[in-house]
Structure formats: structure tokens, C-alpha cells
Design a protein around this motif. Structure first.
Motif, PDB file in Angstrom:
ATOM      1  N   TRP A 160      10.497 -61.931  -9.445  1.00  0.00           N
ATOM      2  CA  TRP A 160      10.871 -62.239 -10.828  1.00  0.00           C
ATOM      3  C   TRP A 160       9.827 -63.073 -11.548  1.00  0.00           C
ATOM      4  N   LEU A 161       9.184 -63.994 -10.834  1.00  0.00           N
ATOM      5  CA  LEU A 161       8.285 -64.961 -11.466  1.00  0.00           C
ATOM      6  C   LEU A 161       6.948 -64.990 -10.742  1.00  0.00           C
ATOM      7  N   PRO A 162       5.873 -65.334 -11.440  1.00  0.00           N
ATOM      8  CA  PRO A 162       4.552 -65.432 -10.799  1.00  0.00           C
ATOM      9  C   PRO A 162       4.499 -66.613  -9.845  1.00  0.00           C
ATOM     10  N   SER A 163       3.665 -66.505  -8.832  1.00  0.00           N
ATOM     11  CA  SER A 163       3.584 -67.541  -7.793  1.00  0.00           C
ATOM     12  C   SER A 163       2.576 -68.628  -8.115  1.00  0.00           C
ATOM     13  N   GLY A 164       1.738 -68.435  -9.107  1.00  0.00           N
ATOM     14  CA  GLY A 164       0.742 -69.448  -9.420  1.00  0.00           C
ATOM     15  C   GLY A 164      -0.039 -69.123 -10.672  1.00  0.00           C
ATOM     16  N   GLY A 165      -0.792 -70.133 -11.147  1.00  0.00           N
ATOM     17  CA  GLY A 165      -1.574 -69.970 -12.356  1.00  0.00           C
ATOM     18  C   GLY A 165      -0.846 -70.539 -13.559  1.00  0.00           C
ATOM     19  N   ALA A 166      -1.519 -70.473 -14.709  1.00  0.00           N
ATOM     20  CA  ALA A 166      -0.937 -70.997 -15.951  1.00  0.00           C
ATOM     21  C   ALA A 166      -0.798 -69.922 -17.019  1.00  0.00           C
ATOM     22  N   GLY A 167      -1.095 -68.692 -16.669  1.00  0.00           N
ATOM     23  CA  GLY A 167      -0.992 -67.596 -17.623  1.00  0.00           C
ATOM     24  C   GLY A 167      -1.607 -66.348 -17.026  1.00  0.00           C
ATOM     25  N   THR A 168      -1.272 -65.206 -17.607  1.00  0.00           N
ATOM     26  CA  THR A 168      -1.813 -63.936 -17.114  1.00  0.00           C
ATOM     27  C   THR A 168      -3.310 -63.859 -17.392  1.00  0.00           C
ATOM     28  N   ILE A 169      -4.088 -63.631 -16.338  1.00  0.00           N
ATOM     29  CA  ILE A 169      -5.542 -63.570 -16.472  1.00  0.00           C
ATOM     30  C   ILE A 169      -5.945 -62.366 -17.318  1.00  0.00           C
ATOM     31  N   GLY A 170      -6.785 -62.609 -18.311  1.00  0.00           N
ATOM     32  CA  GLY A 170      -7.264 -61.528 -19.161  1.00  0.00           C
ATOM     33  C   GLY A 170      -6.283 -61.076 -20.217  1.00  0.00           C
ATOM     34  N   SER A 171      -5.142 -61.794 -20.356  1.00  0.00           N
ATOM     35  CA  SER A 171      -4.152 -61.388 -21.344  1.00  0.00           C
ATOM     36  C   SER A 171      -4.658 -61.677 -22.752  1.00  0.00           C
ATOM     37  N   SER A 172      -4.406 -60.742 -23.663  1.00  0.00           N
ATOM     38  CA  SER A 172      -4.788 -60.909 -25.064  1.00  0.00           C
ATOM     39  C   SER A 172      -3.575 -61.174 -25.952  1.00  0.00           C
ATOM     40  N   ALA A 173      -2.450 -61.535 -25.323  1.00  0.00           N
ATOM     41  CA  ALA A 173      -1.217 -61.769 -26.069  1.00  0.00           C
ATOM     42  C   ALA A 173      -1.351 -63.003 -26.950  1.00  0.00           C
ATOM     43  N   THR A 174      -0.695 -62.966 -28.101  1.00  0.00           N
ATOM     44  CA  THR A 174      -0.703 -64.093 -29.022  1.00  0.00           C
ATOM     45  C   THR A 174       0.726 -64.340 -29.520  1.00  0.00           C
ATOM     46  N   GLY A 175       0.929 -65.497 -30.128  1.00  0.00           N
ATOM     47  CA  GLY A 175       2.217 -65.798 -30.732  1.00  0.00           C
ATOM     48  C   GLY A 175       3.329 -65.910 -29.705  1.00  0.00           C
ATOM     49  N   VAL A 176       4.457 -65.271 -29.998  1.00  0.00           N
ATOM     50  CA  VAL A 176       5.641 -65.357 -29.144  1.00  0.00           C
ATOM     51  C   VAL A 176       5.370 -64.763 -27.768  1.00  0.00           C
ATOM     52  N   ALA A 177       4.624 -63.668 -27.722  1.00  0.00           N
ATOM     53  CA  ALA A 177       4.321 -63.033 -26.436  1.00  0.00           C
ATOM     54  C   ALA A 177       3.527 -63.971 -25.533  1.00  0.00           C
ATOM     55  N   ALA A 178       2.563 -64.691 -26.102  1.00  0.00           N
ATOM     56  CA  ALA A 178       1.778 -65.646 -25.320  1.00  0.00           C
ATOM     57  C   ALA A 178       2.645 -66.805 -24.850  1.00  0.00           C
ATOM     58  N   LEU A 179       3.562 -67.262 -25.714  1.00  0.00           N
ATOM     59  CA  LEU A 179       4.464 -68.353 -25.338  1.00  0.00           C
ATOM     60  C   LEU A 179       5.377 -67.942 -24.192  1.00  0.00           C
ATOM     61  N   LEU A 180       5.936 -66.755 -24.278  1.00  0.00           N
ATOM     62  CA  LEU A 180       6.815 -66.271 -23.216  1.00  0.00           C
ATOM     63  C   LEU A 180       6.061 -66.105 -21.907  1.00  0.00           C
ATOM     64  N   ASP A 181       4.822 -65.641 -21.989  1.00  0.00           N
ATOM     65  CA  ASP A 181       4.003 -65.510 -20.788  1.00  0.00           C
ATOM     66  C   ASP A 181       3.754 -66.884 -20.156  1.00  0.00           C
ATOM     67  N   LYS A 182       3.475 -67.876 -20.998  1.00  0.00           N
ATOM     68  CA  LYS A 182       3.255 -69.240 -20.514  1.00  0.00           C
ATOM     69  C   LYS A 182       4.517 -69.787 -19.850  1.00  0.00           C
ATOM     70  N   LEU A 183       5.662 -69.545 -20.468  1.00  0.00           N
ATOM     71  CA  LEU A 183       6.926 -70.059 -19.929  1.00  0.00           C
ATOM     72  C   LEU A 183       7.235 -69.454 -18.562  1.00  0.00           C
ATOM     73  N   ARG A 184       6.896 -68.191 -18.368  1.00  0.00           N
ATOM     74  CA  ARG A 184       7.124 -67.555 -17.067  1.00  0.00           C
ATOM     75  C   ARG A 184       6.372 -68.288 -15.966  1.00  0.00           C
ATOM     76  N   TYR A 185       5.162 -68.706 -16.249  1.00  0.00           N
ATOM     77  CA  TYR A 185       4.359 -69.410 -15.256  1.00  0.00           C
ATOM     78  C   TYR A 185       4.795 -70.872 -15.088  1.00  0.00           C
ATOM     79  N   MET A 186       5.526 -71.402 -16.065  1.00  0.00           N
ATOM     80  CA  MET A 186       5.949 -72.797 -16.006  1.00  0.00           C
ATOM     81  C   MET A 186       7.257 -73.002 -15.255  1.00  0.00           C
ATOM     82  N   VAL A 187       8.058 -71.958 -15.123  1.00  0.00           N
ATOM     83  CA  VAL A 187       9.408 -72.115 -14.594  1.00  0.00           C
ATOM     84  C   VAL A 187       9.407 -72.749 -13.206  1.00  0.00           C
ATOM     85  N   LEU A 188       8.709 -72.162 -12.257  1.00  0.00           N
ATOM     86  CA  LEU A 188       8.760 -72.646 -10.878  1.00  0.00           C
ATOM     87  C   LEU A 188       8.147 -74.043 -10.714  1.00  0.00           C
ATOM     88  N   PRO A 189       6.944 -74.312 -11.246  1.00  0.00           N
ATOM     89  CA  PRO A 189       6.418 -75.676 -11.086  1.00  0.00           C
ATOM     90  C   PRO A 189       7.262 -76.735 -11.792  1.00  0.00           C
TER      91      PRO A 189
END
Length: 331
Positions: free
Chosen positions: A169-198
Motif C-alpha cells: 500500500w505504501l512506499p518503504s522509503g524516500g521522500a517522493g517518487t523519483i523522477g516524478s513531474s507531478a505538481t500541485g495536489v498530485a505532488a502533495l498526495l505523493d509526498k503524503l504517501r511517503y510520509m505516512v509510515l515515518p
């Protein structure tokens, strides 16, 4: 206006205390680090595998590592007065820039963990206090004891095994998807996915503390005269709990939370290393392993100032929750 006056007094008092406190931390930390074996040049030479004694001596002279300890300390303090935290031999860049590049990630992680711990901890404490002595109170007390007892690194690893490896369900590490070009809400949601577990890993220990502290404080407040007066006026138990009891219980919880800012930054060393989070905690770990003590000193100084600011904010919050706090200062 009285609130602004109390806030101004707290700011002045904090400023007067911050300078000698930070200076003492820097001096003590600098002297203690001198007892550590080796330096950054030794590590860099070992990694290069072909360094000569002359080359190592030249590097030590370039970074001032060949000077007596007191001379190095005086040079560091002199640079500090001008806002210069020194130069990192390992990263070959100014320490100030290195720290500021990592600060946002650490503040986001520790801030989210602290907010989560306060909300969930106080909420659980309120439920336990309202259900004092019942099954719900006992079960939540046992759960908080488990959170308090289990090491953060083990929780982090188990969360990775469950939510990343088993469920996916969630990524195991990092602070965001490598090489992602997402901006705005999509970038925020991507960041939140990586923040949940830590965030969960870092906050569970503090959730247990705040839950138990809020429970005890609220049970104690329920027996005070002002609560009995509120009941005599015919107020509902729910209103008494949230309007009177909880407000008074927040004072000890916020006091402890202010002191835990430094502990969260220290605990983030383990969490950021486990999850590969690019914050100050991971940078501190890398600085220790690389004997880059200039970077480590900069992190210690920044962390100490952050703790001082956090405690000042707690004092301001206390003056709002209980005006008597500000009144005692004035006396």
C-alpha cells in the motif's frame, strides 16, 4: 493587549536565555567531539584508498584540523559570530547551505509526528478519563503501554514489512517518487504517501506518553472545585469535559510536548535512516559516520535553537490557556 504584553515578555526572556544556552551547547559539544577517534580526513582517505601522508596533512591544514583544540574552538566561534557554520570536508560545501537544504524535510516530518501525537494522544486520554475504570480505559491503557515499550526502529521495520512488502500500500522509503513531474495536489498526495509510515513510527511513542498524561491530568481536574461548580450549574458532562477539564489538562501535556521537540529530532535519526528520509536526522548520522564534526556541530546548534523556540511557544500557549501564567511573570 495584555496577551501581546505577555508574549513580548516571553520573547525577550527567551532571547536573553537563548544566547548563553546555545553558546554553552556549542562549546561543550565541540570539546566532547574532540575525544572521538579520527576525523573527516581519515574517512576520506580510507574511501579514496590511495591517499598519501603528505596529502592527508595538506587536507588537515586546509580545514584547520591540524591546529590545537582551543585554536580550532576560537576559530569556530569567530566564524559563528558572522553567521558562518564552517565548511564540510565530506560534502565540500558550506555547512549552512547543507543544513538549510535538509531543514524543510525534518520540520515537515517532526511537525507532522508532533501534531499527530498530540491529537491522538489527547483524544485517547480524554476517552480513558471519561471511561475511567471501565474496559475501554483498561484496553487503551494497555495499548499505550505497548506503544511506550516497543522501540521505534522495530515499529518502523514492522510497518515496512506489513504495509510495503506484504500489502504493497505504501512506499518503504524516500521522500517522493523519483523522477516524478507531478505538481500541485498530485505532488502533495505523493509526498503524503511517503510520509505516512515515518510519521506513524516517530509518533507512536509520544502518543503513549500524551495519552497517559492527559488521562491523569483530566482525572485530577475532574475533582477540582470549578468542575463541581459547573455541575451545580447544570452543565452537561460533555461540556464540562471539553470546556473545563480538557483545557486545564492541556497545560502539562503542552509543557511535556515542548520538551519533546529535541527528543523527536534525536529520534528522527533512527527513523530517517530506516526510511531514507533526507532530513537532519539522516544528515547527523552521515556526519557521525564520516567524522564530519563541523556538520554535526551545526545540526546540534540548530536543534538547540529550535528547542528554545518551541519552549517559548509553549510559554505563549500557556499564557493563553491560563492567564495566571502571564500574571505570575509580571509579578
Amino acid at each position: 493587549m495584555p496577551t501581546l504584553s505577555r508574549t513580548a515578555r516571553i520573547a525577550v526572556r527567551t532571547g536573553l536565555h537563548a544566547l548563553p544556552t546555545a553558546l554553552g551547547i556549542v562549546i561543550i559539544s565541540f570539546l566532547l567531539l574532540q575525544f572521538a577517534p579520527g576525523d573527516a580526513v581519515d574517512v576520506l582517505a580510507g574511501e579514496a584508498g590511495s591517499a598519501t601522508a603528505e596529502g592527508m596533512a595538506e587536507m588537515r591544514a586546509r580545514y584547520g584540523l591540524d591546529q590545537p583544540v582551543l585554536t580550532q574552538l576560537w576559530a569556530y566561534l569567530s566564524n559563528l559570530v558572522h553567521g558562518n557554520l564552517g565548511w564540510s570536508p565530506r560534502y565540500n560545501m558550506p555547512v549552512t547551505q547543507l543544513i538549510w537544504d535538509r531543514v524543510p524535510e525534518s520540520l515537515v516530518l517532526t511537525g507532522a509526528a508532533l501534531v499527530l501525537a498530540l491529537i491522538v494522544g489527547i483524544g485517547l486520554g480524554a476517552v480513558m478519563a471519561a471511561r475511567e475504570g471501565r474496559l475501554t480505559d483498561r484496553l487503551l491503557s494497555v495499548l499505550s503501554l505497548v506503544f511506550y515499550s516497543v522501540p521505534a526502529f522495530w515499529i518502523g521495520l514492522m510497518l515496512i514489512v506489513l504495509f510495503s512488502i506484504k500489502l504493497g500500500w505504501l512506499p518503504s522509503g524516500g521522500a517522493g517518487t523519483i523522477g516524478s513531474s507531478a505538481t500541485g495536489v498530485a505532488a502533495l498526495l505523493d509526498k503524503l504517501r511517503y510520509m505516512v509510515l515515518p510519521t506513524i513510527s516517530l509518533s507512536l511513542f509520544y502518543i503513549a506518553i500524551y495519552a497517559r498524561l492527559a488521562r491523569v491530568s483530566m482525572i485530577e481536574a475532574k475533582g477540582q472545585d470549578f468542575v463541581r461548580t459547573a455541575r451545580a450549574k447544570g452543565l452537561s458532562e460533555r461540556r464540562i469535559l471539553f470546556r473545563h477539564v480538557l483545557r486545564n489538562a492541556l497545560l502539562p501535556v503542552t509543557t511535556v510536548a515542548g520538551m519533546h521537540v529535541g527528543g523527536m529530532l534525536g529520534g528522527s535519526v533512527v527513523i530517517e535512516t530506516i526510511y531514507g528520509w533526507p532530513g537532519l536526522g539522516r544528515l547527523a548520522y552521515e556526519a557521525v559516520m564520516g567524522r564530519d564534526f563541523t556538520v554535526l556541530l551545526g545540526i546540534l546548534l540548530f536543534s538547540s535553537l529550535l528547542v528554545i523556540v518551541a519552549n517559548a511557544l509553549v510559554d505563549v500557549l500557556h499564557s493563553i490557556l491560563d492567564p495566571r501564567v502571564g500574571g505570575s511573570d509580571a509579578a
